[in-house]
Design an enzyme around this catalytic site. Structure first.
Site: not given
Lengths: 209, 506
Positions: B364-366, B338
């Site tokens: 949250s990576r993006v 994810t």
């Protein structure tokens, strides 16, 4: 529980035995083809399984039993079949005895028939009909199938009244079903699903108020 | 209401007239053995992996294992009335489910059969359950926000449309509650929601459907249920089936939000099936391809390129951990697949911090790219401030005297934690979130007693919507804290504080 084989459920298909039978049959047929007596060998093998072993279940049980020594089995094979069977087949039986596989002769025989049919470009078509076939329809079925499949067709017939009419022909894993029972079934299913979608679409028209 | 028999008869007649009888050609096999939701079938020599087969009792199966002598079939339906020797028919197509607008607002099983008593799903559109996810060229980076309506998440771990954000935590820590709030917040945004329940208690799913109906969310939501009593095969297929339904909207340029509740139970169901199929067990007895089972599912959530309509599927997979153990097999797998995770902790939950998100290890990576300017501005240092506060809080417990600056930082921290608490089923829109976070981070709450922070916020937000509707709508439209907006906001906060008197609690 004297005889373990007798307990075995008859309808259980032993795919392991089938695979084994195929392998041995392949070997036997290749050897027979080399020697140029493939018809004779297959014919004798089928007779051995279908008549001799079927009529003498004790002999079949003795062949399958691991408690009987290999040497004993080989001498029995020599005494019983040494004269009547082809030497190639006798040797094959001894090889099977040596590997404790004599119990799988039935599987080898059916594997040999299938392989033999395949080599000769023949297929088996199982025909089920509501009433017994007459000669005219039999030949017309055979001709049609041979034209469609491009192979010689061997028919195996059976009668099933519940089909109501038409034919069900099975070649390998493919079934050609033109039976009345199946068509009624399909029509019924389509009618139900078609009707329910129409009912949703034209709900106002179908209700009186 | 009466049905007119003439009309019905004419429809039936039409159907019969249109029926042309053809020879039915089918590939068949024979059932060798059946049990535990799987069957071994002899024959079916031309069947494809994943092809649908039909049993005489009408149950649908899926060719799962193609072996040398037999085919392993998973049965999606009643397997108790299937017998040895039954004829199995190959249907020549891959498993597919109904899709389109007809599934919206329905409660369905993984094959698209209704569970809500509202009649069959009338849809002309079907989609294959298993497809390969879109490739690199067909995608674009995540750029639009997918608001969950939860302050803690939208500010610190923002989610964008097309992102996969894992919700992970122990049992009873409010994982589903976060997902449900996110669904409720999609009202009037045009995002279609799919809640896929795998291995849940049917009573829990009934509760979810109830909540969704109560808050008007069933109008744009589909619930797909493979409950705890459903066969493992159904639980395995459910996430793929739900994604297939969501994909219809994505490929038509719309947006969808899919909640998988939860994937650890799907992995367990897949393990059961694989072991029964005699596939070799690996770590924790899961089959070797359990990673692929989840990665191919979650890869299907994407943001499509503009040429393909720019549709998206955002997914919120849920994983249940045991005793906070995130380094178990399935949690590490899904974490690595994810684009970030929301980690919920029981100690936070029971100390009253709800949603019980731990901001320190949630990421949250993006999603940051998808935040509005206003939200970026107010939430900029929030995560780091909270982390510093947690460290300080531990230190302060030692009882040492603190200098005023440290004390002020602590006070601010307590108030921010209080402000990030949010009651269930009350998602806030972006403007409301920005306003209350602005008040908190700029120190307007420093003189409000800690216990009354939540009360203050509630009163403040209702004051804003009553008296400063323009400010909220401008914030929502512009999405940025321009000078004019900041002025209006600060004026509004001061006006509210001047007139606000906390009422006694209780």
């Amino acid at each position: 529980m004297d005889n373990p084989d007798a307990v075995k459920h008859e309808t259980v298909m032993d795919t392991g035995a089938e695979q084994l039978g195929k392998t041995y049959a392949q070997a036997l047929l290749s050897a027979a083809e080399k020697a140029g007596k493939i018809d004779l060998v297959v014919d004798q093998l089928v007779q051995l399984v279908d008549t001799v072993l079927a009529e003498n279940p004790q002999l079949a049980a003795a062949f399958a039993s691991p408690r009987i020594e290999v040497e004993e089995k080989c001498s029995v094979i020599d005494k019983l079949f040494g004269e009547s069977l082809d030497p190639l087949l006798v040797t094959f039986l001894k090889v099977m005895a040596g590997r404790e596989r004599l119990g799988f002769l039935g599987a080898v025989s059916s594997g040999a028939i299938a392989r033999y049919d395949e080599m000769a470009g023949r297929v088996l078509a199982k025909v089920t009909s509501a009433v017994a076939l007459d000669d005219a329809s039999r030949s017309s079925i055979t001709q049609t199938l041979e034209k469609a499949l491009g192979k010689t067709v061997r028919l195996e017939e059976s009668v099933d009244e519940s089909l109501l009419g038409g034919l069900v022909i099975r070649v390998g894993d493919t079934v050609f079903d033109s039976s009345v029972a199946n068509q009624l079934d399909v029509a019924g299913k389509r009618l139900r699903s078609g009707f329910s979608s129409k009912l949703v679409e034209h709900f106002d028209q179908m209700t009186a108020n | 209401m009466k049905f007119s028999s003439d009309e019905i008869a004419s429809v039936l007649q039409q159907e019969i007239e249109n029926f042309d009888s053809k020879i039915d050609v089918r590939e068949v096999g024979t059932v060798l053995e059946v049990g535990d939701g799987i069957a071994r079938v002899y024959g079916l020599s031309g069947v494809m992996a994943g092809e649908m087969v039909e049993f005489p009792n009408g149950a649908i199966g899926l060719a799962f294992n193609l072996e040398e002598n037999s085919v392993g079939v998973i049965i999606l339906g009643d397997y108790l009335t299937i017998r040895e020797g039954d004829e199995v028919k190959a249907l020549g197509t891959l498993l597919s489910v109904p899709a389109g607008d007809a599934v919206v607002g329905r409660v369905l099983d993984p094959l698209g059969n209704p569970l809500d008593g509202k009649g069959p799903v009338q849809s002309d559109v079907t989609r294959p359950v298993e497809i390969i996810a879109t490739g690199v060229a067909e995608r674009q980076p995540v750029s639009e926000p997918m608001q969950t309506g939860i302050k803690a998440i939208d500010s610190m771990t923002p989610i964008g449309r097309g992102q996969r954000e894992l919700i992970i935590g122990d049992r009873k820590t409010g994982k589903t509650a976060i997902a449900i709030d996110a669904i409720l917040n999609q009202k009037d945004t045009g995002v279609k929601c799919f809640y896929i329940a795998v291995g849940q208690k049917d009573s829990a799913v009934a509760g979810v459907v109830d909540v969704l109906e109560k808050y008007g969310a069933m109008e744009y939501t589909t619930v797909i249920n493979a409950g705890a009593s459903a066969p493992a095969t159904m639980q395995y297929v459910a996430p793929y089936a739900g994604t297939a339904m969501a994909e219809h909207f994505m490929f038509n340029g719309e947006h969808a939000l899919v909640v998988y509740d939860d994937l650890s139970k799907q992995a367990t169901a897949y393990r059961q099936m694989s072991l029964l199929m005699r596939r070799p067990p690996g770590r924790e007895a899961f089959p070797g391809d359990v990673f692929y089972c989840h990665s191919r599912l979650l890869e299907r959530s994407s943001k499509l390129s503009d040429e393909l309509g720019g549709g998206s599927i955002t997914s919120l997979p849920i994983i249940e951990t045991l005793e906070g153990e995130v380094s178990a097999y399935i949690p590490t797998n899904v974490i690595s697949i994810t684009d970030g995770q929301i980690y919920v902790q029981p100690d936070l939950f029971f100390s009253g911090v709800r949603p019980a998100m731990n901001p320190g290890i949630s990421v949250s990576r993006v999603g940051g790219a998808a935040q509005t300017k206003a939200m970026k501005k107010v939430s900029g240092g929030l995560r780091l401030d909270l982390a510093a506060f947690r460290a300080l809080e531990a230190f302060a417990q030692l009882g040492t005297d603190l200098d005023p600056a440290t004390q002020a930082q602590l006070d601010r921290g307590y108030r921010m934690v209080e402000l990030l608490k949010q009651p269930q089923y009350q998602p806030l829109n972006q403007a409301q979130q920005v306003c209350s976070l602005y008040a908190g981070t700029k120190g307007f709450l420093d003189d409000v007693p800690i216990k009354t922070v939540q009360q203050w916020e509630k009163a403040f937000l209702s004051f804003l919507s009553d008296k400063h509707d323009k400010l909220l709508s401008r914030l929502e439209e512009e999405g940025a804290l321009t000078e004019g907006v900041v002025e209006m906001l600060e004026a509004a906060i001061n006006e509210f504080k001047a007139g606000y008197r906390p009422t006694e609690e209780g």
